[in-house]
Design an enzyme around this catalytic site. Structure first.
Site, PDB file in Angstrom:
ATOM      1  N   SER A 101       0.838  -1.188   0.000  1.00 49.35           N
ATOM      2  CA  SER A 101       0.000   0.000   0.000  1.00 49.35           C
ATOM      3  C   SER A 101       0.873   1.236   0.000  1.00 49.35           C
ATOM      4  CB  SER A 101      -0.868   0.010   1.254  1.00 49.35           C
ATOM      5  OG  SER A 101      -0.017   0.205   2.372  1.00 49.35           O
ATOM      6  N   LYS A 102       0.336   2.298  -0.598  1.00 53.52           N
ATOM      7  CA  LYS A 102       1.191   3.469  -0.754  1.00 53.52           C
ATOM      8  C   LYS A 102       1.488   4.158   0.573  1.00 53.52           C
ATOM      9  CE  LYS A 102      -2.649   6.278  -2.343  1.00 53.52           C
ATOM     10  NZ  LYS A 102      -3.322   6.678  -3.538  1.00 53.52           N
ATOM     11  N   ARG A 103       0.721   3.826   1.602  1.00 53.62           N
ATOM     12  CA  ARG A 103       1.020   4.394   2.914  1.00 53.62           C
ATOM     13  C   ARG A 103       2.390   3.920   3.402  1.00 53.62           C
ATOM     14  NH1 ARG A 103      -1.606   5.769   7.970  1.00 53.62           N
ATOM     15  NH2 ARG A 103      -0.421   4.081   8.856  1.00 53.62           N
TER      16      ARG A 103
END
Ligand code: GLU
Length: 503
Positions: free
Chosen positions: A253-255
């Site tokens: 995930s881009k987090r």
């Protein structure tokens, strides 16, 4: 098997994802290994979320990586058009055919009605699911409502009980209870097909023989298999590849990890190294060597060597591998060429040079003030933020997090649009624009004494800009899950308060 046809079917609704490239790579290898063809189809039936910009970015980044397709919206082919928005005339007849044959039905339930149905189901502790209410309508009633032009969708019928068996190349037999499968909408109220209908119809019409896709689609497989049966079509062989994961094993995930291919391009990764790394996601060469080219992979490819344990996409490893490629595969000449192509060229620098020109006296002033434009993550410190801003740390975190969410939602990365969003946010937070911009400057350029932060963000592009803001948030201590929840609430309130004021 020379008629093998595989495809990648991205939806152009955001940044070109490394997961898309990973799936594309395996589809390409499988097709080539069998002397077959690899197709690129754009699944843009969700017209509210699809953009031409995102489609272009997907095509550009797959090309940058060297993943060539034989048929697609840009190169054509015998089975076109390859963009679903250009095939809209095709799908309705298939949905109506299923209604006529008793495999699908018109559903007139309103969104409010369905909402209430779900609430009641949840209150009873059940998983919300369409309850088949429109199936009870008589033929005459349905005709009357259709003639009255009542809004409706078409849904597929699904068995109530029993087990659906799906055969998967890597996973063998997968069993899913029919009770878990919803009576999927096939045609929406606006006449558009859903992903499921368009995907099955197109895979059939495009004569796709092997559907190799991410494991997140396994739950859709029963619906697809049933549709193939209803239509009386032969179903392609299914193969669900393992999902890419963050180093902590959660879904990529881009987090936690940049996921956009454009980010890696902008950071200066070599496409060969990226492909090499993606090739190692769940797969390995027979001799287990870590560094190999696409050519090597193609000649040794065997899908049965894919292992299902979740492959970890670790940017540290990728970085190391990229270093191997730079040192071992490029001579000084090629290295110079790569640097030039990457960013040190007239075309790339031109948009930003006039801004730099205003701020220098001698040529050697340029590199120090421009270095942040050709760097990756900046060496920031909490102190720097506190020195350059009047705001407190918690205020800074909130401001940067809100700015990040706004910029993540921005569909077109243009100077005026970015500026408008930032201005609006400053007004909503009742912070002076100047005070709002200071920490943004530090996050993006490392200092507030720099060229306009808007111009810098346009130059750096959405992915690197957002990644730098994310990095700044981390440098300031990060935002815990609990804090995120609270911030999300405040953020949602912002929009409402603004709407309230407008009204
Ligand atoms: N449009 C789907 C996606 O965005 C395609 C999934 C599939 O390969 O069936 O990934």
């Amino acid at each position: 098997m020379s008629n093998v046809r595989t495809r990648i079917a991205p939806s152009p609704t955001g940044d070109p994802h490394v997961g898309t490239a990973y799936i594309a790579l395996f589809n390409l290898c499988f097709a080539r290994q069998h002397g077959g063809r690899f197709v690129l189809r754009i699944e843009d039936t969700d017209q509210a979320r699809s953009t031409a910009e995102s489609e272009q970015a997907i095509l550009d980044s797959l090309k940058w990586l060297g993943l060539d397709w034989d048929e697609g919206p840009d190169v054509g082919g015998d089975f076109g058009p390859y963009r679903q928005s250009e095939r809209m005339g095709i799908y309705r007849q298939y949905a109506e055919q299923l209604v006529k044959e008793g495999h699908a039905f018109y559903c007139f339930a309103t969104p409010a009605e369905l909402d209430q149905m779900r609430q009641e189901q949840m209150a009873r502790g059940e998983t919300p699911k369409y309850d088949g209410r429109s199936l009870a309508l008589s033929y005459d009633e349905v005709q009357r409502r259709l003639e009255n032009m009542e809004p409706h969708v078409i849904r597929m019928k699904v068995p109530h009980q029993g087990v659906c068996e799906i055969s998967d190349m890597l996973r063998g037999n997968i069993q899913i209870d029919w009770a878990q499968v919803d009576m999927q909408i096939l045609l929406k109220a606006d006449g558009m097909p859903t992903y499921h209908l368009a995907n099955v119809v197109d895979d059939h019409l495009m004569e796709i023989t092997h559907v190799i896709r991410g494991e997140e689609w396994i739950n859709s497989a029963p619906k697809h298999q049933l549709l193939y049966q209803y239509f009386g079509w032969e179903m392609p062989t299914l193969c669900h590849l393992p999902l890419l994961r963050n180093p902590d094993k959660s879904k990529l995930s881009k987090r936690k990890n940049p996921t956009s291919i454009l980010y890696y391009q902008r950071m200066g990764y070599l496409p060969e190294a990226m492909l090499n790394y993606l090739g190692r996601m769940g797969w390995s060469m027979p001799d287990e060597r870590e560094k190999f080219s696409l050519y090597d992979m193609l000649s040794e490819f065997d899908i049965n060597r894919v292992s299902l344990g979740g492959p970890i996409f670790d940017t540290e490893k990728l970085r190391w591998l990229n270093g191997c490629w730079i040192r071992e595969e490029l001579d000084a000449d090629l290295f110079a060429q790569r640097l030039q192509n990457w960013a040190y060229n007239r075309e790339t620098l031109m948009p930003i040079l006039p801004h730099l020109q205003q701020r220098v006296e001698i040529l050697s002033d340029v590199a120090p003030i421009a270095s942040f434009l050709v760097s990756g993550m900046l060496d920031l410190s909490e102190d720097r933020f506190l020195r350059e801003s009047k705001l407190e740390k918690s205020e800074l975190l909130k401001l940067l997090q809100f700015a990040l969410w706004r910029l993540e939602a921005l569909r077109h990365w243009q100077r005026e649009l970015i500026f408008e969003e930032i201005k609006l946010l400053a007004t909503q937070l009742e912070v002076k624009l100047k005070d709002f911009l200071a920490p943004l400057f530090v996050a993006i350029a490392g200092t507030s004494a720099s060229i306009s932060v808007m111009d810098s963000m346009v130059f750096l592009g959405p992915d690197l800009s957002r990644a730098r803001i994310r990095h700044a948030i981390e440098v300031l201590g990060g935002v815990s899950k609990k804090q995120t929840k609270k911030l999300e609430k405040d953020y949602a309130q912002l929009g409402k308060a603004a709407q309230g004021k407008d009204a």
